[in-house]
Design an enzyme around this catalytic site. Structure first.
Site, PDB file in Angstrom:
ATOM      1  N   ALA A 163      36.674 111.119  71.124  1.00 29.47           N
ATOM      2  CA  ALA A 163      36.615 112.581  71.344  1.00 29.47           C
ATOM      3  C   ALA A 163      36.580 112.989  72.813  1.00 29.47           C
ATOM      4  O   ALA A 163      36.422 114.167  73.105  1.00 29.47           O
ATOM      5  CB  ALA A 163      35.442 113.217  70.606  1.00 29.47           C
ATOM      6  N   ALA A 164      36.781 112.046  73.728  1.00 27.69           N
ATOM      7  CA  ALA A 164      36.823 112.443  75.140  1.00 27.69           C
ATOM      8  C   ALA A 164      37.981 113.402  75.402  1.00 27.69           C
ATOM      9  O   ALA A 164      37.847 114.385  76.133  1.00 27.69           O
ATOM     10  CB  ALA A 164      36.950 111.203  76.025  1.00 27.69           C
ATOM     11  N   GLY A 165      39.145 113.121  74.786  1.00 31.58           N
ATOM     12  CA  GLY A 165      40.290 114.012  74.956  1.00 31.58           C
ATOM     13  C   GLY A 165      40.059 115.382  74.350  1.00 31.58           C
ATOM     14  O   GLY A 165      40.492 116.398  74.913  1.00 31.58           O
ATOM     15  N   ASP A 166      39.376 115.445  73.211  1.00 29.99           N
ATOM     16  CA  ASP A 166      39.068 116.729  72.593  1.00 29.99           C
ATOM     17  C   ASP A 166      38.074 117.510  73.440  1.00 29.99           C
ATOM     18  O   ASP A 166      38.175 118.735  73.572  1.00 29.99           O
ATOM     19  CB  ASP A 166      38.504 116.524  71.190  1.00 29.99           C
ATOM     20  CG  ASP A 166      39.514 115.884  70.253  1.00 29.99           C
ATOM     21  OD1 ASP A 166      40.716 116.148  70.414  1.00 29.99           O
ATOM     22  OD2 ASP A 166      39.093 115.124  69.365  1.00 29.99           O
TER      23      ASP A 166
END
Length: 299
Positions: free
Chosen positions: A243-246
């Protein structure tokens, strides 16, 4: 200034196994920990935006099961408006995630209820029209993504697409996107270019603005006006990159909606991502607005 964000996308329950080294094909390994955490790229972006200070609406679907109840409660507990989150018969979506000791992950997504989000329901366009930004991903049917993007364009709303999971997009989706936020692998899948700079140039023939995230190497932004901004990442030790990209996309959209310039917006988004990878889980890893500000003040 509070900006309003609507997210049209997926909601999952993440089933996460932590291992020293991820198994190869045909291999069995012992895990050291297992947890369930509400996630899904849509719900993750909604939570990231809400924690960063936006007023957020979540449009999507969960199943009539315990996971669906938990997903809805988790969103509402962070201040996300779930009045447009549908409950449908059957199971909620799940993501089966393996995280290794380097913080890398591999993910299998089973859409289930998310597969029903193939168009706009009553009231969805009104929510989109009242927003500053519309956030989209690809864990729901393309028909739903296309319908929401078209509604955003009709109503003059900034349409932000994270093209993940990587896929060849049908005609009519990118034509209504204002800002595309792929990682380098998704960018390559779209235009066939491994080099981020060449991929950026190719993507700008399709959409007006692009941010390519490069993991530990930061991110690069480009616009059709010719502006290019490179933003380095903050050096931290990653324990879980889920979820780093989110987190990055959600915080970037909030900053832009509040009127920040692209360099400042990228800096806030990079800080949020750096904080998130130092924590386990998806929704459980996302920083608050105060945490982002404190982090930036300390570097």
């Amino acid at each position: 200034m509070t900006t309003t964000v609507t997210v049209f996308g997926s909601c999952n329950m993440d089933l996460v196994a932590y291992v020293g080294t991820a198994p190869g094909r045909g291999e069995t390994v012992l895990g050291r920990e297992f947890t369930t955490v509400p996630g899904g790229k849509g719900a993750n972006q909604a939570l990231a935006a809400a924690k960063a200070g936006a007023a957020v609406n979540m449009i999507g679907a969960v199943g009539r099961d315990e996971f669906g109840e938990q997903i809805r409660a988790n969103l509402a507990g962070s201040g996300v408006d779930t009045s447009a989150l549908r409950t449908v018969d059957g199971r909620s979506g799940t993501a089966h995630i393996t995280v290794d000791d380097d913080g890398g992950n591999s993910i299998i997504v089973v859409p289930s209820a998310n597969a029903t989000v193939d168009g706009l329901a009553s009231g969805d366009e009104e929510l989109i029209a009242a927003s500053g930004s519309l956030l989209l991903q690809l864990e729901i049917p393309f028909e739903g993504v296309a319908a929401a993007a078209a509604a955003g364009r009709r109503n003059g709303v900034r349409v932000v697409l994270t093209p993940a999971p990587a896929a060849e997009l049908p005609d009519g989706v990118l034509s209504n996107v204002d800002l595309l936020v792929p990682n380098e692998h998704e960018a390559e899948a779209l235009v066939g270019e491994q080099d981020p700079k060449r991929a950026l140039a190719a993507l700008l023939e399709l959409v007006p603005e692009v941010v390519i995230t490069l993991g530990g190497r930061g991110s690069v932004y480009g616009s059709r006006g010719g502006e290019v901004v490179e933003m380095p990442s903050f050096p931290v030790r990653a324990v879980d990159t889920t979820a780093a990209g989110d987190t990055f996309a959600g915080v970037l959209s909030v900053a832009l909606g509040e009127g920040a310039g692209i360099r400042e917006a990228l800096r806030r988004a990079s800080a949020a991502a750096a904080l998130s990878v130092q924590r386990n889980g998806a929704s459980s890893s996302m920083p608050t607005r105060r945490e982002i500000a404190d982090f930036l003040a300390s570097v």
